[in-house]
Structure formats: C-alpha cells, structure tokens
Scaffold this active site. Structure first.
Site, short mmCIF file in Angstrom:
data_model
loop_
_atom_site.label_atom_id
_atom_site.label_comp_id
_atom_site.label_asym_id
_atom_site.label_seq_id
_atom_site.Cartn_x
_atom_site.Cartn_y
_atom_site.Cartn_z
N ARG A 257 30.13 -65.33 62.85
CA ARG A 257 30.92 -64.80 61.74
C ARG A 257 31.96 -65.81 61.27
O ARG A 257 32.21 -65.96 60.07
CB ARG A 257 31.59 -63.49 62.15
CG ARG A 257 32.32 -62.81 60.99
CD ARG A 257 32.92 -61.47 61.38
NE ARG A 257 31.90 -60.45 61.53
CZ ARG A 257 31.65 -59.77 62.64
NH1 ARG A 257 32.38 -60.00 63.71
NH2 ARG A 257 30.70 -58.87 62.68
N GLY A 258 32.58 -66.51 62.21
CA GLY A 258 33.59 -67.49 61.84
C GLY A 258 33.04 -68.59 60.94
O GLY A 258 33.70 -69.02 59.98
#
Length: 342
Positions: free
Chosen positions: A286-287
């Site tokens: 996600r980052g």
C-alpha cells in the site's frame, strides 16, 4: 454565521496544508491523518479547506449529493425521495444547482448505522421494497469528511470509513439485503497522540500522515496572534482580505485536478519508490502505491505532466512516517528527511 477562517491565512504548517490539497487533487489517496498537540490549527485547516474548493453541481434535493451525470444509475431508479431533481427531470435532464463543497463532521459518538445508513428490513421483507435511510457517508459524497479525535472512534467505525474512502462506494448489508451508493470524499482525521494512538492496521489505511507542532519562530507566532485577533474583531472583513489569495488557490487546485489523470511516471520513478519502501521496512504494497499516487498529485500541483525524483522524495515524507515498523510503545515518526529515497 461568521465567515470561516481562510485557508490562505494560515501561517506555517506547510506539510499539513499540502497534504490536504493533495487529497483534494486526488481523493484516491485515502485521506490524511493530522497528528499533533492542541492549538496547532488542525481543525481550522480542515474546516477552511472547503472555502478554496471549486463549486460542484448537485441534483436538487438529492440525499446522496449526486452530480447530474451520475443519475443514470439504479440508485436513482429506486430512489423514493419525491422532491429529488431526478424524479422531476424534464426530458431526462435532472434539475440541479451549483453549490460550494461541504465539510461534513462526524461526531465521536456516532454509531455504525449513523455512519453508513440503515436499511428498513421490515419493509424489505413485507413489501419486497428496499428503503434506505442515508447516513453520514451519503452526505459526505463529493465533500470533505472531517473526523476530529479519530483515535477515540470505535475501530470498526474507522474501518468502515477507510474502506469507503478507498473504494469510493458505501455498501450496507443486513440479513441478505444490500444497498450501495457512491461515497467519494476527502477524509481528514485529526488526533492528539497524548490521548492514545490508532492501531497500526488502521494507521496504515490513511494515505498520508503529518505531525503538526507549534511554530518555533517568534515572528510566525506573532503573525498568528495578529491574524487571529483581526479575524475575531471582524470575521467577514478579515475573510474578504484574503479573497484574492483564496481565488488563486481555487484556480490552481481546479487545474491540478484536471491535470492529474494525465501525469506519467516512468519505471525508474517506480523503482525509486520501491527501493525507498524496502529500505525502511514498509510492510505490504500500500505504501508504494500511495507514494506513486501522491507523487503524481505533487507533479500536477506543480503544473507538470511527469513525475520527477523531487516529487518522489516529497511524497515519501508524507506517506511513510506512519508505515515504518516500530517497536512496542515507540511513537509514529515525524515527517522529514529520513524517508527520502537513497
């Protein structure tokens, strides 16, 4: 009702202001979490943001704040609101009007039904007719959803908010009956870390995270006092004095929103992001994805159609602080240079 304190009048806190603007340029960033001590302008910035956003076209009396081009959906076909502009449409064109973007505030004690809405199961079972009572997420569609003291909300309510922010849809299911409606909003959460932290799983769901502190420059602090006193003396006159600056911000945001879908990032940019996330031990992907989206929004904000290394480095400072692995009882890292790509 007093005029809102202008966003353009805020002194300092560049990370906070930039994070809010980037989420308006691309609501798909999944919101921003603003952490900081009391009295640092967190609530003021969130409420002032709506004043610099372009107006939106909304169907008259629509409980879901739909745009005219969203009215062809099954949602409108089953709507029971007699006053809705779609039901009174002439020649297939719904009646609509332009209005400013709203800031919808979610109270700390809100229940899940108050947030997502409620299905009338008795009517559904007896009459075979879906009847949905819209909740806060329906009001927040195409608006700013502001959650003060988000760390004091029930975890499952925060999870629902973040799911809707990421997907752009709110789905309610009760006893085999389901109802969905659009829920695309800019999520802004504020909190004081002294009152408790969010669980890491929930922290990670916020796209951006910034830490705000009282300004350390004496001249800046004096400027804040002077502007606040001027605002309290005559809110309307103070707001009018920033009309030009607010209009310039509004125009720049509108242009960036139009430009964002056209911004490109080559493979070297993506490798830079991936290596930076690996370097600081970010879990999952996600980052990486949010960093890419943020870098594209930064490029659009700067008036460019391609992402450069500076965009990536700035995006990392906003995306990674709350995603770095921490030891038990260790605080979330501050925004800053340790997150720049190597």
């Amino acid at each position: 009702m007093n005029a809102t304190y202008p966003f353009a009048a805020m002194v300092g806190q560049q990370d906070m202001k930039l994070s809010l603007i980037l989420n308006v340029i691309n609501p798909g960033l999944s919101g921003v979490l603003i952490r900081g001590e009391k009295g640092t302008g967190k609530s003021t910035a969130a409420r002032a943001l709506a004043e610099i956003l372009p107006e939106i076209e909304v169907v008259d009396n629509c409980p879901f704040n739909l745009a005219p081009n969203e009215c062809a959906s099954a949602l409108c076909q089953s709507c029971t609101v007699a006053e809705c502009g779609f039901t009174r449409a002439e020649g297939g064109q719904p009646k609509s009007h332009a209005r400013p973007v709203k800031v919808v505030e979610l109270p700390v004690g809100a229940t899940e039904d108050r947030v997502v809405g409620a299905i009338d199961l008795e009517r559904a079972l007896k009459e075979g007719e879906k009847h949905f009572e819209p909740g806060i997420l329906a009001q927040a569609h195409r608006a700013i959803l502001y959650v003060d003291e988000v760390n004091l909300l029930e975890d499952h309510v925060v999870d629902v908010l973040l799911d809707s922010a990421a997907m752009g849809v709110n789905t309610v299911e009760r006893e085999g009956v389901s109802f969905s409606h659009p829920a695309r909003f800019t999520l802004v959460g504020t909190m004081n870390p002294e009152e408790g932290e969010l669980r890491p799983q929930l922290l990670d769901r916020f796209g951006l995270c910034v830490l705000v502190q009282g300004l350390s420059n004496a001249n800046d602090r004096v400027e804040i006092m002077e502007r606040r006193l001027a605002y309290e003396h005559d809110p309307e006159a103070f707001a009018r004095s920033y009309d030009d600056a607010s209009r310039q911000l509004t125009a720049k945001i509108r242009q960036a929103r139009e430009r964002w879908p056209l911004v490109q990032a080559d493979r070297q940019i993506m490798l830079r992001i991936a290596r930076a996330c690996l370097q600081v031990g970010v879990d999952g992907h996600r980052g990486d994805i949010i960093t890419l989206k943020t870098a594209k929004a930064l490029a659009a904000w700067q008036g460019r159609l391609s992402v450069d290394a500076a965009d990536v480095d700035r995006a990392l400072e906003l995306v990674l602080p709350h995603r770095v692995r921490r030891k038990p009882f260790e605080e979330v890292a501050a925004t800053g240079s340790p997150f720049r790509a190597a």
